[in-house]
Design a protein around this motif. Structure first.
Motif, short mmCIF file in Angstrom:
data_model
loop_
_atom_site.label_atom_id
_atom_site.label_comp_id
_atom_site.label_asym_id
_atom_site.label_seq_id
_atom_site.Cartn_x
_atom_site.Cartn_y
_atom_site.Cartn_z
N LYS A 113 27.24 -20.58 22.58
CA LYS A 113 27.76 -21.58 21.63
C LYS A 113 26.67 -22.60 21.29
N VAL A 114 25.90 -22.99 22.29
CA VAL A 114 24.85 -23.99 22.05
C VAL A 114 23.69 -23.36 21.27
N THR A 115 23.18 -22.24 21.75
CA THR A 115 21.97 -21.66 21.14
C THR A 115 22.28 -21.03 19.78
N GLY B 216 24.99 -21.30 18.12
CA GLY B 216 25.68 -22.29 17.29
C GLY B 216 24.67 -23.13 16.53
N LEU B 217 23.62 -23.53 17.24
CA LEU B 217 22.60 -24.37 16.60
C LEU B 217 21.82 -23.58 15.54
N LEU B 218 21.41 -22.37 15.90
CA LEU B 218 20.52 -21.61 15.02
C LEU B 218 21.22 -20.97 13.83
N ILE B 219 22.37 -20.37 14.09
CA ILE B 219 22.99 -19.59 13.01
C ILE B 219 24.41 -20.03 12.68
N ASP B 220 24.82 -21.16 13.31
CA ASP B 220 26.19 -21.62 13.09
C ASP B 220 27.19 -20.55 13.53
N SER B 221 26.87 -19.92 14.65
CA SER B 221 27.73 -18.85 15.18
C SER B 221 29.14 -19.35 15.42
N GLN B 222 30.10 -18.50 15.11
CA GLN B 222 31.51 -18.86 15.31
C GLN B 222 32.10 -18.14 16.52
N SER B 223 31.22 -17.57 17.36
CA SER B 223 31.62 -16.96 18.63
C SER B 223 32.72 -15.91 18.47
N CYS B 224 32.47 -14.96 17.58
CA CYS B 224 33.46 -13.90 17.39
C CYS B 224 33.43 -12.87 18.52
N GLY B 225 32.36 -12.90 19.32
CA GLY B 225 32.27 -11.98 20.45
C GLY B 225 31.82 -10.58 20.08
N GLN B 226 31.52 -10.35 18.83
CA GLN B 226 31.07 -9.02 18.36
C GLN B 226 29.99 -9.23 17.29
N CYS B 227 28.92 -9.83 17.77
CA CYS B 227 27.87 -10.32 16.89
C CYS B 227 27.18 -9.19 16.10
N ILE B 228 27.03 -9.39 14.80
CA ILE B 228 26.35 -8.39 13.97
C ILE B 228 25.20 -9.01 13.18
N VAL B 229 24.70 -10.18 13.63
CA VAL B 229 23.66 -10.84 12.83
C VAL B 229 22.36 -10.03 12.77
N GLY B 230 22.19 -9.08 13.71
CA GLY B 230 21.01 -8.20 13.63
C GLY B 230 21.06 -7.34 12.38
N PHE B 231 22.25 -7.15 11.83
CA PHE B 231 22.42 -6.35 10.62
C PHE B 231 22.46 -7.22 9.36
N THR B 232 22.73 -8.49 9.57
CA THR B 232 22.95 -9.36 8.41
C THR B 232 21.84 -10.39 8.23
N GLY B 233 20.65 -10.03 8.71
CA GLY B 233 19.51 -10.93 8.48
C GLY B 233 19.73 -12.31 9.05
N LEU B 234 20.42 -12.37 10.19
CA LEU B 234 20.68 -13.62 10.91
C LEU B 234 21.67 -14.55 10.18
N SER B 235 22.36 -14.02 9.19
CA SER B 235 23.40 -14.81 8.53
C SER B 235 24.74 -14.43 9.16
N CYS B 236 25.40 -15.39 9.80
CA CYS B 236 26.65 -15.09 10.52
C CYS B 236 27.80 -14.89 9.52
N PRO B 237 28.36 -13.67 9.46
CA PRO B 237 29.42 -13.41 8.48
C PRO B 237 30.71 -14.17 8.78
N MET B 238 30.82 -14.70 10.00
CA MET B 238 32.03 -15.45 10.33
C MET B 238 32.07 -16.81 9.65
N ASN B 239 30.97 -17.19 9.02
CA ASN B 239 30.98 -18.42 8.22
C ASN B 239 31.52 -18.19 6.82
N CYS B 240 31.78 -16.94 6.50
CA CYS B 240 32.42 -16.62 5.22
C CYS B 240 33.89 -17.03 5.31
#
Ligand code: SF4
Length: 154
Positions: free
Chosen positions: A50-52, A54-78
């Motif tokens: 959440k800290v790391t 959250g700070l870098l990519i505004d992660s929403q902690s979905c528990g099934q991270c796919i930012v490696g596929f989305t160029g570090l853009s967290c789709p949970m911010n959609c």
């Protein structure tokens, strides 16, 4: 936070390498994690994520991270939590249909993919639907367990 999102997408190449490096290091710790118990470790890892992330990519902690596929853009911010490309409402200037003050996460995902310098754009891989039961759990520990499960099958 939006500024950090943009920074991370612009630096997607080395951030993705760092991300994978962390996952590789954690995978080496699998025997230790098993001994302690993944369940017991989950909350602590989630707090770190959440800290790391959250700070870098505004992660929403979905528990099934796919930012490696989305160029570090967290789709949970959609606002529509689209996980396989944009909705039909992206504005002509690349802003979000629902929140015009922010860039569409999928426009950013495309920009991040171009930064990766990989032969194939990982954005083209179809992602599974979001599993709501995994929200609020550690994505890193899940990745370690998934990798070990694949190893055991081979
Ligand atoms: S414009 Fe982009 S960020 Fe906004 S709802 Fe559609 S896909 Fe999601």
């Amino acid at each position: 936070m939006h500024r950090m999102r943009r920074w991370s997408v612009r630096n997607a190449r080395w951030l993705k390498k760092l991300y994978h490096g962390i996952e590789n290091a954690l995978t080496l710790c699998h025997p230790l994690f098993e001994r302690v118990g993944y369940q017991r470790l989950d909350k602590s890892f989630l707090a770190i994520e959440k800290v790391t992330k959250g700070l870098l990519i505004d992660s929403q902690s979905c528990g099934q991270c796919i930012v490696g596929f989305t160029g570090l853009s967290c789709p949970m911010n959609c606002p529509k939590t689209m996980r396989n490309g944009p909705c039909g409402g992206v504005r002509a200037d690349g802003k979000c249909e629902v929140k015009p003050e922010m860039d569409c996460v999928w426009v950013m995902a495309w920009e991040g993919n171009q930064q990766l310098g990989e032969k194939e754009y990982p954005i083209q891989f179809v992602q599974p639907a979001l599993n709501n039961q995994l929200i609020g759990t550690s994505a890193w520990l899940r990745e370690v367990r998934n990798r070990k499960a694949v190893d055991n099958e081979i």
